[in-house]
Design a protein around this motif. Structure first.
Motif, PDB file in Angstrom:
ATOM      1  N   MET A  39       0.855  -1.201   0.000  1.00 36.36           N
ATOM      2  CA  MET A  39       0.000   0.000   0.000  1.00 36.36           C
ATOM      3  C   MET A  39       0.888   1.247   0.000  1.00 36.36           C
ATOM      4  N   LYS A  40       0.709   2.073  -1.019  1.00 35.05           N
ATOM      5  CA  LYS A  40       1.535   3.283  -1.126  1.00 35.05           C
ATOM      6  C   LYS A  40       0.818   4.474  -0.485  1.00 35.05           C
ATOM      7  N   THR A  41       1.495   5.055   0.483  1.00 36.01           N
ATOM      8  CA  THR A  41       0.912   6.201   1.190  1.00 36.01           C
ATOM      9  C   THR A  41       1.769   7.430   0.966  1.00 36.01           C
ATOM     10  N   ALA A  42       1.119   8.547   0.685  1.00 35.93           N
ATOM     11  CA  ALA A  42       1.832   9.819   0.539  1.00 35.93           C
ATOM     12  C   ALA A  42       1.272  10.824   1.534  1.00 35.93           C
ATOM     13  N   VAL A  43       2.166  11.698   1.970  1.00 35.03           N
ATOM     14  CA  VAL A  43       1.729  12.837   2.772  1.00 35.03           C
ATOM     15  C   VAL A  43       1.716  14.050   1.857  1.00 35.03           C
ATOM     16  N   PHE A  44       0.643  14.808   1.896  1.00 28.39           N
ATOM     17  CA  PHE A  44       0.609  16.106   1.212  1.00 28.39           C
ATOM     18  C   PHE A  44       0.621  17.151   2.331  1.00 28.39           C
ATOM     19  N   PRO A  45       1.795  17.706   2.620  1.00 32.12           N
ATOM     20  CA  PRO A  45       1.893  18.646   3.728  1.00 32.12           C
ATOM     21  C   PRO A  45       1.742  20.090   3.295  1.00 32.12           C
ATOM     22  N   GLY A  46       1.271  20.913   4.183  1.00 31.37           N
ATOM     23  CA  GLY A  46       1.171  22.332   3.870  1.00 31.37           C
ATOM     24  C   GLY A  46       0.594  23.089   5.044  1.00 31.37           C
ATOM     25  N   SER A  47       0.496  24.401   4.862  1.00 24.26           N
ATOM     26  CA  SER A  47      -0.144  25.222   5.892  1.00 24.26           C
ATOM     27  C   SER A  47      -1.657  25.236   5.657  1.00 24.26           C
TER      28      SER A  47
ATOM     29  N   ILE B 292      -8.490  25.744  -4.206  1.00 21.50           N
ATOM     30  CA  ILE B 292      -8.742  24.833  -5.338  1.00 21.50           C
ATOM     31  C   ILE B 292      -7.417  24.320  -5.916  1.00 21.50           C
ATOM     32  N   GLY B 293      -6.357  25.104  -5.756  1.00 17.58           N
ATOM     33  CA  GLY B 293      -5.025  24.643  -6.212  1.00 17.58           C
ATOM     34  C   GLY B 293      -4.543  23.480  -5.364  1.00 17.58           C
ATOM     35  N   HIS B 294      -4.712  23.580  -4.046  1.00 15.52           N
ATOM     36  CA  HIS B 294      -4.343  22.478  -3.155  1.00 15.52           C
ATOM     37  C   HIS B 294      -5.185  21.244  -3.466  1.00 15.52           C
ATOM     38  N   LYS B 295      -6.478  21.466  -3.687  1.00  8.46           N
ATOM     39  CA  LYS B 295      -7.371  20.320  -3.928  1.00  8.46           C
ATOM     40  C   LYS B 295      -6.971  19.596  -5.215  1.00  8.46           C
ATOM     41  N   ASP B 296      -6.578  20.375  -6.220  1.00 10.13           N
ATOM     42  CA  ASP B 296      -6.161  19.752  -7.474  1.00 10.13           C
ATOM     43  C   ASP B 296      -4.940  18.849  -7.254  1.00 10.13           C
ATOM     44  N   ILE B 297      -3.989  19.323  -6.445  1.00 12.47           N
ATOM     45  CA  ILE B 297      -2.795  18.503  -6.169  1.00 12.47           C
ATOM     46  C   ILE B 297      -3.203  17.247  -5.374  1.00 12.47           C
ATOM     47  N   ALA B 298      -4.047  17.414  -4.360  1.00 15.05           N
ATOM     48  CA  ALA B 298      -4.475  16.258  -3.552  1.00 15.05           C
ATOM     49  C   ALA B 298      -5.227  15.246  -4.419  1.00 15.05           C
ATOM     50  N   ASP B 299      -6.096  15.727  -5.297  1.00 16.67           N
ATOM     51  CA  ASP B 299      -6.877  14.820  -6.153  1.00 16.67           C
ATOM     52  C   ASP B 299      -5.974  14.069  -7.128  1.00 16.67           C
ATOM     53  N   ARG B 300      -4.985  14.767  -7.643  1.00 14.12           N
ATOM     54  CA  ARG B 300      -4.055  14.090  -8.570  1.00 14.12           C
ATOM     55  C   ARG B 300      -3.179  13.097  -7.813  1.00 14.12           C
ATOM     56  N   ALA B 301      -2.807  13.436  -6.582  1.00 10.67           N
ATOM     57  CA  ALA B 301      -2.011  12.494  -5.769  1.00 10.67           C
ATOM     58  C   ALA B 301      -2.821  11.221  -5.498  1.00 10.67           C
TER      59      ALA B 301
ATOM     60  N   ARG C 226       4.325  17.543  -3.211  1.00  7.64           N
ATOM     61  CA  ARG C 226       4.272  19.011  -3.158  1.00  7.64           C
ATOM     62  C   ARG C 226       3.893  19.532  -4.538  1.00  7.64           C
ATOM     63  N   GLY C 227       3.248  20.687  -4.556  1.00  8.53           N
ATOM     64  CA  GLY C 227       2.863  21.312  -5.821  1.00  8.53           C
ATOM     65  C   GLY C 227       3.863  22.400  -6.183  1.00  8.53           C
ATOM     66  N   ILE C 228       4.100  22.539  -7.484  1.00  7.18           N
ATOM     67  CA  ILE C 228       5.039  23.556  -7.962  1.00  7.18           C
ATOM     68  C   ILE C 228       4.295  24.504  -8.901  1.00  7.18           C
ATOM     69  N   ARG C 229       4.244  25.781  -8.536  1.00  8.25           N
ATOM     70  CA  ARG C 229       3.572  26.755  -9.392  1.00  8.25           C
ATOM     71  C   ARG C 229       4.525  27.459 -10.330  1.00  8.25           C
TER      72      ARG C 229
ATOM     73  N   ILE D 266       7.698  13.900  -4.323  1.00  9.74           N
ATOM     74  CA  ILE D 266       7.141  13.915  -5.678  1.00  9.74           C
ATOM     75  C   ILE D 266       6.578  15.314  -5.926  1.00  9.74           C
ATOM     76  N   PHE D 267       7.022  15.937  -7.004  1.00  6.83           N
ATOM     77  CA  PHE D 267       6.505  17.259  -7.373  1.00  6.83           C
ATOM     78  C   PHE D 267       5.423  17.110  -8.434  1.00  6.83           C
ATOM     79  N   LEU D 268       4.325  17.765  -8.221  1.00  7.04           N
ATOM     80  CA  LEU D 268       3.293  17.816  -9.261  1.00  7.04           C
ATOM     81  C   LEU D 268       3.186  19.258  -9.739  1.00  7.04           C
ATOM     82  N   PRO D 269       3.244  19.475 -11.045  1.00  5.49           N
ATOM     83  CA  PRO D 269       3.141  20.846 -11.539  1.00  5.49           C
ATOM     84  C   PRO D 269       1.716  21.367 -11.374  1.00  5.49           C
TER      85      PRO D 269
END
Ligand code: ADP
Length: 150
Positions: A1-9, A15-24, A87-90, A114-117
């Protein structure tokens, strides 16, 4: 089982954070959204408010868990059994900062970052921009995820 943490403040979660979480979620079996806090920088929304509002967005998705943590993200990742940090990269500025964090985390742990654009349509969205809009009396809801998705 692959688990990732999406950390942030996530102050607030946009909606930008949600897009990264949904893609993760397409890449991992489980995504832990980790709200990092620092007692010296309390932020605008309380940690409890942030946990509750993000948990509400993902209420119907058992693959998502929302937790608050303090201290190093890699320690939090180990605690929840995650081998990956997302993490997301803008823009280039994000990349330079994020690469530094990722290199540090790689030096002190075996956790891979893992960086997601950012999608171009969300590239300009930030929590600070949302806070600025609110402070000036503008309704920021177009930049915030809908909670009621039924
Ligand atoms: P931090 O304080 O740790 O930078 P943020 O809540 O500002 O936390 O951001 C969390 C993560 O989400 C970071 O990787 C950031 O680059 C990313 N991110 C923020 N806004 C966006 C966006 N609009 N599109 C894609 N990624 C984003």
């Amino acid at each position: 089982m692959k688990t990732a943490v999406f950390p942030g403040s996530f102050d607030p979660f946009t909606i930008g954070h949600k897009d990264i979480a949904d893609r993760a979620l397409k890449l991992f079996d489980r995504v832990i959204i980790g709200i990092g806090y620092n007692i010296n920088k309390p932020g605008k929304n309380s940690i409890e408010e942030r946990v509750l509002s993000i948990a509400k967005i993902y209420a119907d998705d058992p693959k998502v868990e929302v937790l608050a943590y303090s201290g190093l993200t890699v320690e939090f990742a180990k605690k929840v059994d995650a081998k990956f940090i997302v993490r997301g990269i803008r823009e280039v500025k994000d990349f330079e900062y994020e690469r530094n964090l990722a290199d540090t985390n790689a030096a002190i742990s075996d956790i891979e970052t893992i960086f997601l654009p950012a999608r171009p349509e969300y590239g300009f969205v930030s929590s600070s921009m949302v806070r600025e809009l609110i402070a000036n009396g503008y309704d920021p809801s177009e930049f915030l995820p809908h909670t009621d998705n039924h």
